[in-house]
Design a protein around this motif. Structure first.
Motif, PDB file in Angstrom:
ATOM      1  N   MET A   1       0.829  -1.195   0.000  1.00 32.87           N
ATOM      2  CA  MET A   1       0.000   0.000   0.000  1.00 32.87           C
ATOM      3  C   MET A   1       0.870   1.253   0.000  1.00 32.87           C
ATOM      4  O   MET A   1       0.996   1.930   1.013  1.00 32.87           O
ATOM      5  CB  MET A   1      -0.914  -0.010   1.233  1.00 32.87           C
ATOM      6  CG  MET A   1      -2.130   0.899   1.114  1.00 32.87           C
ATOM      7  SD  MET A   1      -3.083   1.001   2.664  1.00 32.87           S
ATOM      8  CE  MET A   1      -3.226  -0.700   3.131  1.00 32.87           C
ATOM      9  N   PRO A   2       1.507   1.580  -1.129  1.00 29.39           N
ATOM     10  CA  PRO A   2       2.334   2.798  -1.173  1.00 29.39           C
ATOM     11  C   PRO A   2       1.455   4.040  -1.164  1.00 29.39           C
ATOM     12  O   PRO A   2       0.851   4.401  -2.180  1.00 29.39           O
ATOM     13  CB  PRO A   2       3.098   2.649  -2.489  1.00 29.39           C
ATOM     14  CG  PRO A   2       2.226   1.788  -3.340  1.00 29.39           C
ATOM     15  CD  PRO A   2       1.505   0.859  -2.415  1.00 29.39           C
ATOM     16  N   LEU A   3       1.362   4.684  -0.020  1.00 28.41           N
ATOM     17  CA  LEU A   3       0.479   5.835   0.138  1.00 28.41           C
ATOM     18  C   LEU A   3       1.289   7.097   0.382  1.00 28.41           C
ATOM     19  O   LEU A   3       2.290   7.076   1.103  1.00 28.41           O
ATOM     20  CB  LEU A   3      -0.467   5.628   1.329  1.00 28.41           C
ATOM     21  CG  LEU A   3      -1.475   4.487   1.233  1.00 28.41           C
ATOM     22  CD1 LEU A   3      -2.171   4.294   2.575  1.00 28.41           C
ATOM     23  CD2 LEU A   3      -2.498   4.769   0.144  1.00 28.41           C
ATOM     24  N   LYS A   4       0.832   8.187  -0.190  1.00 30.37           N
ATOM     25  CA  LYS A   4       1.395   9.491   0.142  1.00 30.37           C
ATOM     26  C   LYS A   4       0.609  10.064   1.310  1.00 30.37           C
ATOM     27  O   LYS A   4      -0.619  10.121   1.276  1.00 30.37           O
ATOM     28  CB  LYS A   4       1.314  10.441  -1.053  1.00 30.37           C
ATOM     29  CG  LYS A   4       1.879  11.823  -0.767  1.00 30.37           C
ATOM     30  CD  LYS A   4       1.797  12.741  -1.971  1.00 30.37           C
ATOM     31  CE  LYS A   4       2.349  14.126  -1.643  1.00 30.37           C
ATOM     32  NZ  LYS A   4       2.285  15.044  -2.816  1.00 30.37           N
ATOM     33  N   ILE A   5       1.316  10.466   2.354  1.00 29.38           N
ATOM     34  CA  ILE A   5       0.660  11.019   3.539  1.00 29.38           C
ATOM     35  C   ILE A   5       0.376  12.497   3.320  1.00 29.38           C
ATOM     36  O   ILE A   5       1.265  13.265   2.946  1.00 29.38           O
ATOM     37  CB  ILE A   5       1.535  10.825   4.791  1.00 29.38           C
ATOM     38  CG1 ILE A   5       1.781   9.344   5.048  1.00 29.38           C
ATOM     39  CG2 ILE A   5       0.883  11.465   6.014  1.00 29.38           C
ATOM     40  CD1 ILE A   5       2.761   9.076   6.193  1.00 29.38           C
TER      41      ILE A   5
END
Length: 307
Positions: A228-232
């Motif tokens: 789950m590569p998520l940008k915060i």
């Protein structure tokens, strides 16, 4: 040496306010809202937005049979109305006479721009804060577990639960795997961003960037980071309860331009100034026209109230 006249103050003020306001408007400042809304220019007062995915499924055509034509359906149309937002400030002739530069700078420049932007930040963030209790175009809350579909008995569920933890984040991500178009077919959507209050940043970093699973005593590898590569995205205007630490959090698919939170812009900010001749007070009002709303409810956002 020639002395100053009241008319000089009037001329200086009018010229100075225009200069200071325009300079303040061009100054770079952090805009949190730009990361959580789609900004759309709309000439009309009210913009109409149809729910995405409203076409029926494709089908095999038998030779010589007619083709099935779908029309745009307006069952779940979201209407956003632009309204005027404003803030007025004033300064007396005496204030301008004795301290022209400071008064103009503090009241008609950066200060006026700051309060106008703060209001816009709150409007945009509250689209998320209030999504658990605001009814959308499909007749249920904008974040809910039973969004009806126009051409299927299935429902879309974009309501996550609990605080921001690895298990709750995984469960929220998996809700994207069960999002359907209006005909009940699989709708390809994935979260790209995690929206949180600033006070939850380190919690999010622990969950997403630890080598081992966060918030547990095992030596299990942290698969959240890889899967789950998520940008915060941190936003101080997202609700946060100091006493309990409770704060809503949201997974966003920012590739869907026809779903999610929209900032509908009618006219950018402008300044109107005038003198009140009866008491010699100089007034200025910053005005801006826009509206905001969540379109295509059930798509683009999965959120938890934090409890």
């Amino acid at each position: 040496m020639a002395g100053g006249r009241v008319s000089d103050i009037v001329s200086m003020t009018e010229a100075g306010v225009d200069l200071v306001f325009n300079r303040a408007a061009k100054m770079p400042r952090r805009k949190y809202y730009s990361q959580i809304v789609w900004e759309m220019q709309q000439k009309k007062r009210t913009g109409n937005y149809h729910t995405m995915g409203d076409l029926g499924p494709a089908e095999e055509k038998t030779e010589a049979d007619i083709i099935t034509f779908d029309r745009v359906q307006e069952n779940y149309e979201t209407n956003i109305t632009s309204t005027t937002k404003s803030k007025g400030v004033e300064a007396s002739l005496e204030q301008l006479e004795y301290d022209l530069e400071r008064v103009v700078e503090s009241r008609f420049g950066a200060g006026l721009m700051r309060v106008m932007q703060t209001y816009k930040e709150k409007v945009c963030a509250n689209l998320y804060n209030d999504a658990f209790t605001t009814t959308g175009a499909d007749g249920v809350y904008q974040i809910d577990d039973d969004h009806p579909l126009q051409n299927s008995a299935l429902e879309n569920d974009n309501l996550a639960t609990g605080a921001l933890t690895p298990d709750n984040l995984i469960a929220a991500k998996n809700k994207f795997n069960m999002i359907y178009d209006q005909a009940g077919d699989f709708f390809d959507t994935e979260p790209t961003h995690l929206l949180i209050n600033k006070n939850k940043l380190f919690t999010a970093l622990m969950i997403l960037e630890s080598q081992l699973m966060a918030m547990e005593l095992s030596n299990n590898k942290n698969v959240v980071e890889d899967a789950m590569p998520l940008k915060i995205v941190v936003n101080p205007y997202i609700d946060y309860t100091v006493a309990t630490g409770v704060s809503p959090w949201f997974l966003l698919d920012r590739t869907l331009t026809d779903a999610g939170a929209v900032l509908q812009k009618k006219r950018g900010m402008w300044l109107k100034t005038w003198w009140e001749n009866n008491n010699q007070v100089f007034r200025g009002a910053a005005l801006e026209m826009y509206g905001a709303g969540i379109i295509s409810p059930g798509y683009g956002i999965v959120g938890s109230s934090g409890v």
